[in-house]
Design an enzyme around this catalytic site. Structure first.
Site, PDB file in Angstrom:
ATOM      1  N   GLU A 105     -11.076  -9.793  -5.249  1.00  0.00           N
ATOM      2  CA  GLU A 105      -9.647  -9.800  -4.955  1.00  0.00           C
ATOM      3  C   GLU A 105      -9.238 -11.023  -4.144  1.00  0.00           C
ATOM      4  O   GLU A 105      -8.072 -11.181  -3.795  1.00  0.00           O
ATOM      5  CB  GLU A 105      -9.254  -8.520  -4.210  1.00  0.00           C
ATOM      6  CG  GLU A 105     -10.121  -8.184  -3.028  1.00  0.00           C
ATOM      7  CD  GLU A 105      -9.887  -6.781  -2.492  1.00  0.00           C
ATOM      8  OE1 GLU A 105      -8.809  -6.210  -2.724  1.00  0.00           O
ATOM      9  OE2 GLU A 105     -10.797  -6.247  -1.824  1.00  0.00           O
TER      10      GLU A 105
ATOM     11  N   ARG B  30     -15.176   3.155  -2.019  1.00  0.00           N
ATOM     12  CA  ARG B  30     -14.971   1.855  -1.388  1.00  0.00           C
ATOM     13  C   ARG B  30     -15.066   2.003   0.130  1.00  0.00           C
ATOM     14  O   ARG B  30     -14.462   2.898   0.707  1.00  0.00           O
ATOM     15  CB  ARG B  30     -13.603   1.282  -1.764  1.00  0.00           C
ATOM     16  CG  ARG B  30     -13.375  -0.127  -1.208  1.00  0.00           C
ATOM     17  CD  ARG B  30     -12.047  -0.705  -1.646  1.00  0.00           C
ATOM     18  NE  ARG B  30     -10.915  -0.038  -1.002  1.00  0.00           N
ATOM     19  CZ  ARG B  30      -9.641  -0.335  -1.260  1.00  0.00           C
ATOM     20  NH1 ARG B  30      -9.348  -1.254  -2.155  1.00  0.00           N
ATOM     21  NH2 ARG B  30      -8.666   0.300  -0.645  1.00  0.00           N
TER      22      ARG B  30
ATOM     23  N   ARG C 214     -10.283   5.311  -1.931  1.00  0.00           N
ATOM     24  CA  ARG C 214      -9.811   4.499  -0.800  1.00  0.00           C
ATOM     25  C   ARG C 214     -10.092   5.255   0.503  1.00  0.00           C
ATOM     26  O   ARG C 214      -9.227   5.948   1.027  1.00  0.00           O
ATOM     27  CB  ARG C 214      -8.324   4.197  -0.940  1.00  0.00           C
ATOM     28  CG  ARG C 214      -7.957   3.326  -2.142  1.00  0.00           C
ATOM     29  CD  ARG C 214      -6.484   2.968  -2.085  1.00  0.00           C
ATOM     30  NE  ARG C 214      -6.096   2.028  -3.110  1.00  0.00           N
ATOM     31  CZ  ARG C 214      -5.515   2.344  -4.264  1.00  0.00           C
ATOM     32  NH1 ARG C 214      -5.253   3.621  -4.527  1.00  0.00           N
ATOM     33  NH2 ARG C 214      -5.182   1.424  -5.139  1.00  0.00           N
TER      34      ARG C 214
ATOM     35  N   ARG D 187       2.812  -9.378  -0.630  1.00  0.00           N
ATOM     36  CA  ARG D 187       3.205  -8.318  -1.556  1.00  0.00           C
ATOM     37  C   ARG D 187       3.978  -7.195  -0.892  1.00  0.00           C
ATOM     38  O   ARG D 187       4.444  -6.274  -1.568  1.00  0.00           O
ATOM     39  CB  ARG D 187       1.987  -7.757  -2.290  1.00  0.00           C
ATOM     40  CG  ARG D 187       0.912  -7.116  -1.439  1.00  0.00           C
ATOM     41  CD  ARG D 187      -0.323  -6.898  -2.303  1.00  0.00           C
ATOM     42  NE  ARG D 187      -1.455  -6.322  -1.590  1.00  0.00           N
ATOM     43  CZ  ARG D 187      -1.803  -5.058  -1.639  1.00  0.00           C
ATOM     44  NH1 ARG D 187      -1.086  -4.208  -2.346  1.00  0.00           N
ATOM     45  NH2 ARG D 187      -2.860  -4.619  -1.005  1.00  0.00           N
TER      46      ARG D 187
ATOM     47  N   HIS E 137       0.827  -1.204   0.000  1.00  0.00           N
ATOM     48  CA  HIS E 137       0.000   0.000   0.000  1.00  0.00           C
ATOM     49  C   HIS E 137       0.866   1.260   0.000  1.00  0.00           C
ATOM     50  O   HIS E 137       0.492   2.289  -0.571  1.00  0.00           O
ATOM     51  CB  HIS E 137      -0.937  -0.004   1.212  1.00  0.00           C
ATOM     52  CG  HIS E 137      -2.080  -0.955   1.072  1.00  0.00           C
ATOM     53  ND1 HIS E 137      -2.147  -2.141   1.745  1.00  0.00           N
ATOM     54  CD2 HIS E 137      -3.191  -0.904   0.300  1.00  0.00           C
ATOM     55  CE1 HIS E 137      -3.259  -2.780   1.405  1.00  0.00           C
ATOM     56  NE2 HIS E 137      -3.902  -2.052   0.541  1.00  0.00           N
TER      57      HIS E 137
ATOM     58  N   CYS F  52      -9.206  -2.163 -10.898  1.00  0.00           N
ATOM     59  CA  CYS F  52      -8.734  -0.987 -10.177  1.00  0.00           C
ATOM     60  C   CYS F  52      -7.402  -1.232  -9.472  1.00  0.00           C
ATOM     61  O   CYS F  52      -6.906  -0.382  -8.749  1.00  0.00           O
ATOM     62  CB  CYS F  52      -9.773  -0.508  -9.159  1.00  0.00           C
ATOM     63  SG  CYS F  52     -10.135  -1.726  -7.874  1.00  0.00           S
TER      64      CYS F  52
ATOM     65  N   ASN G  89      -4.091  -6.409  -7.062  1.00  0.00           N
ATOM     66  CA  ASN G  89      -2.965  -6.495  -6.126  1.00  0.00           C
ATOM     67  C   ASN G  89      -3.160  -7.648  -5.145  1.00  0.00           C
ATOM     68  O   ASN G  89      -2.293  -8.508  -4.990  1.00  0.00           O
ATOM     69  CB  ASN G  89      -2.810  -5.182  -5.352  1.00  0.00           C
ATOM     70  CG  ASN G  89      -2.689  -3.994  -6.268  1.00  0.00           C
ATOM     71  OD1 ASN G  89      -2.263  -4.107  -7.408  1.00  0.00           O
ATOM     72  ND2 ASN G  89      -3.081  -2.835  -5.782  1.00  0.00           N
ATOM     73  N   ASP G  90      -4.295  -7.654  -4.464  1.00  0.00           N
ATOM     74  CA  ASP G  90      -4.558  -8.738  -3.517  1.00  0.00           C
ATOM     75  C   ASP G  90      -4.886 -10.045  -4.232  1.00  0.00           C
ATOM     76  O   ASP G  90      -4.563 -11.123  -3.732  1.00  0.00           O
ATOM     77  CB  ASP G  90      -5.699  -8.360  -2.576  1.00  0.00           C
ATOM     78  CG  ASP G  90      -5.219  -7.573  -1.373  1.00  0.00           C
ATOM     79  OD1 ASP G  90      -4.059  -7.762  -0.973  1.00  0.00           O
ATOM     80  OD2 ASP G  90      -5.990  -6.753  -0.839  1.00  0.00           O
TER      81      ASP G  90
END
Length: 578
Positions: free
Chosen positions: A438, A340, A304, A472, A197, A509, A461-462
């Protein structure tokens, strides 16, 4: 002496500037010069932190269980004595006045001096008491940092000069979000992963940044000239005149290319055959909207909201959240905004809390945390629904893994609508609800989710992290993080195609959306909505404008049948060659 350090580039470009090195304390502590008139206030802030820690320790002591070992009370008494000792409780205030520095730095300086004295003690028992001193000092540092001095630290009169390059062992997302209020040219860290992040927020700043340098902070000294090459993942320390001249030229060329992209701001995003593509922006704070609009975003594809919770001691209330969301919706002037619900947990803890799970990424985070805190979650849902009265809003739920979680969420959304009706507060009762795909379980159970959701958004990403069992944020396994892994491609393509067949909008996204090397591949999978950092919008638009959709679809289908990594990369190079 000039030397080079290699790491992982997480944001491209070239930065040249002076190093600003964060101290090597147990907690990251910046050095800041403060005005003479501010020293009394800074000393008072230090006293408040001492008082807070004293109350914490006293409270713990008053609740010791009857059957607890007697050593426990003795341990707390030792810490209270250390806290009251003038060498810790008073000496830093003298340093604040003498050096005109921030309280954190003064405490760190005094701690270093005390630890050095302990090293000179011959008695092994007394020498080991330095651990107690460190623990007490860390409590005070934590109390100081909870007052959000980081914001003051990076924005106050004593902040590093514009164009400085921040050098740290590690930076939390809360640390990095503060950079939005200060004009750092770059940051480099010893640890970190390409899709942590922290790295994501760094890319949103549009500044060259490198992680996983391992020993950079120990090797770099304050004020030293650095060159940061974000594309190659290279830091050059104390470069000679020739290398400096070469990189200055490269930086000018980079800036020129970015200026050329600006011409595409008002150009409609469409492939060569005219097929329209929506390019939306990911944002962390309301102030990010200006950059999104400045880069021609067709909407906000991911707000976010958890970043509203960072760098503060308390939780934002419903009205404060509503105002933040309303600002974004109003600023987007009729363009869609996807909000979100907060994805707290993992490396983004609630204010005043630390991650308690052995593996926070698999613990109580995102929607799991929301459902475990229904009052906090309902407050956010009400704020989002209220903001929707000012423009088109979509509500996005992160980290769904079961239909049961989704049903609980939809029930709370409906309850929020009813409570606003009862209170007579304006809101939009028809806000579409979407889910983040995700977790592999959600991707594999897509059909059940699509029956209940209005849209889906793929958080790559996840999804990659959980599919490949790779942390990650860990640079030791960063080389295994592969968006081109056949399993990842199959899941991403499957979700895009499954949602399209069901007539439900689908977006990507995650970081894959902003990677121009993957733009044509995603278009070939059938993706028509991308959401990315504002800094990437124009370069992705350029890739879209040059895409032959027929060829992209053909190559993408072929890639889904390939298992060999080398062949996959060869096909991707062929796709991007035109």
């Amino acid at each position: 002496m000039s030397f080079t350090v290699h790491g992982i580039g997480v944001s491209g470009g070239i930065a040249i500037g002076r190093a600003h090195v964060l101290s090597r304390a147990q907690l990251e502590v910046p050095y800041l010069e403060i005005a003479e008139a501010e020293t009394a206030a800074e000393q008072a802030r230090f006293d408040n932190a001492i008082g807070r820690v004293r109350r914490e320790l006293s409270d713990i002591a008053s609740h010791i269980p009857d059957k607890a070992p007697p050593e426990f009370e003795a341990f707390l008494n030792v810490h209270l004595l250390i806290l009251a000792d003038p060498t810790l409780a008073e000496a830093p205030k003298a340093l604040i006045a003498a050096q005109r520095c921030n309280a954190e730095w003064a405490l760190k300086q005094q701690l270093d001096a005390l630890l050095a004295q302990f090293e000179g003690i011959e008695d092994p028992y007394l020498r080991e008491r330095k651990t107690d001193v460190m623990q007490v000092a860390e409590r005070v540092l934590a109390a100081l940092l909870l007052e959000a001095p980081g914001a003051a630290a990076l924005t106050g009169q004593g902040a590093p000069a514009d164009g400085a390059i921040l050098v740290a062992h590690d930076l939390s997302p809360a640390d990095v979000i503060l950079f939005k209020r200060h004009r750092f040219a770059s940051f480099i860290t010893d640890v970190g992963g390409v899709t942590s992040h922290t790295a994501i927020v760094a890319r949103s700043l549009g500044i060259p940044s490198i992680v996983a340098l391992h020993h950079a902070r120990d090797l770099v000294t304050e004020g030293e000239t650095l060159i940061v090459d974000g594309d190659r993942g290279v830091v050059i320390v104390d470069p000679d005149a020739g290398v400096l001249a070469e990189y200055r030229l490269r930086r000018e060329q980079w800036d020129l290319e970015r200026q050329k992209l600006r011409r595409l701001k008002t150009t409609r995003a469409a492939a060569l055959d005219g097929t329209r593509v929506e390019l939306h922006a990911n944002i962390e704070l309301p102030d990010d909207v200006s950059e999104a609009r400045d880069n021609g975003a067709a909407g906000v594809g991911l707000f976010r909201t958890e970043f509203l919770y960072l760098n503060r001691r308390d939780l934002p209330g419903e009205d404060e959240q509503y105002e933040a969301y309303r600002r974004v919706v109003t600023a987007m002037d009729g363009l869609p905004v996807t909000i979100r619900t907060f994805d707290l947990g993992a490396d983004k803890a609630l204010p005043g809390e630390r991650a308690s799970s052995t593996n926070p990424a698999l613990g109580l985070r995102a929607i799991r945390l929301c459902l475990s805190e229904p009052l906090m979650f309902s407050s956010q849902l009400r704020a989002i629904l209220r903001a929707a009265a000012h423009g088109p809003v979509r509500l996005l739920v992160p980290m769904l893994s079961s239909v049961h979680e989704l049903d609980q969420t939809l029930h709370l959304v409906e309850e929020a609508r009813r409570s606003l009706d009862r209170d007579g507060i304006a809101h939009d009762g028809t806000v579409p609800v979407g889910g983040m795909i995700e977790v592999p379980a959600a991707a594999l159970s897509l059909g059940a989710f699509l029956k209940r959701l209005d849209f889906v958004s793929i958080g790559t990403n996840d999804l990659i992290q959980y599919t490949l069992a790779i942390d990650r944020t860990d640079d030791e396994v960063a080389h295994l993080y592969d968006p081109l892994h056949p399993a990842v491609l199959a899941l991403v393509a499957g979700v895009i195609q499954g949602a399209s067949r069901a007539g439900k909008p689908v977006a990507v996204c995650g970081e894959m959306a902003g990677d121009t090397a993957l733009t044509r591949l995603l278009l070939g999978f059938g993706l028509r909505q991308f959401s990315m950092h504002p800094a990437n919008l124009l370069s992705v638009k350029q890739a879209v404008l040059r895409t032959d959709l027929g060829l992209a679809t053909q190559v993408a289908r072929r890639m889904l049948r390939v298992q060999d990594p080398e062949r996959l990369r060869a096909l991707l190079e062929r796709l991007n060659a035109g």
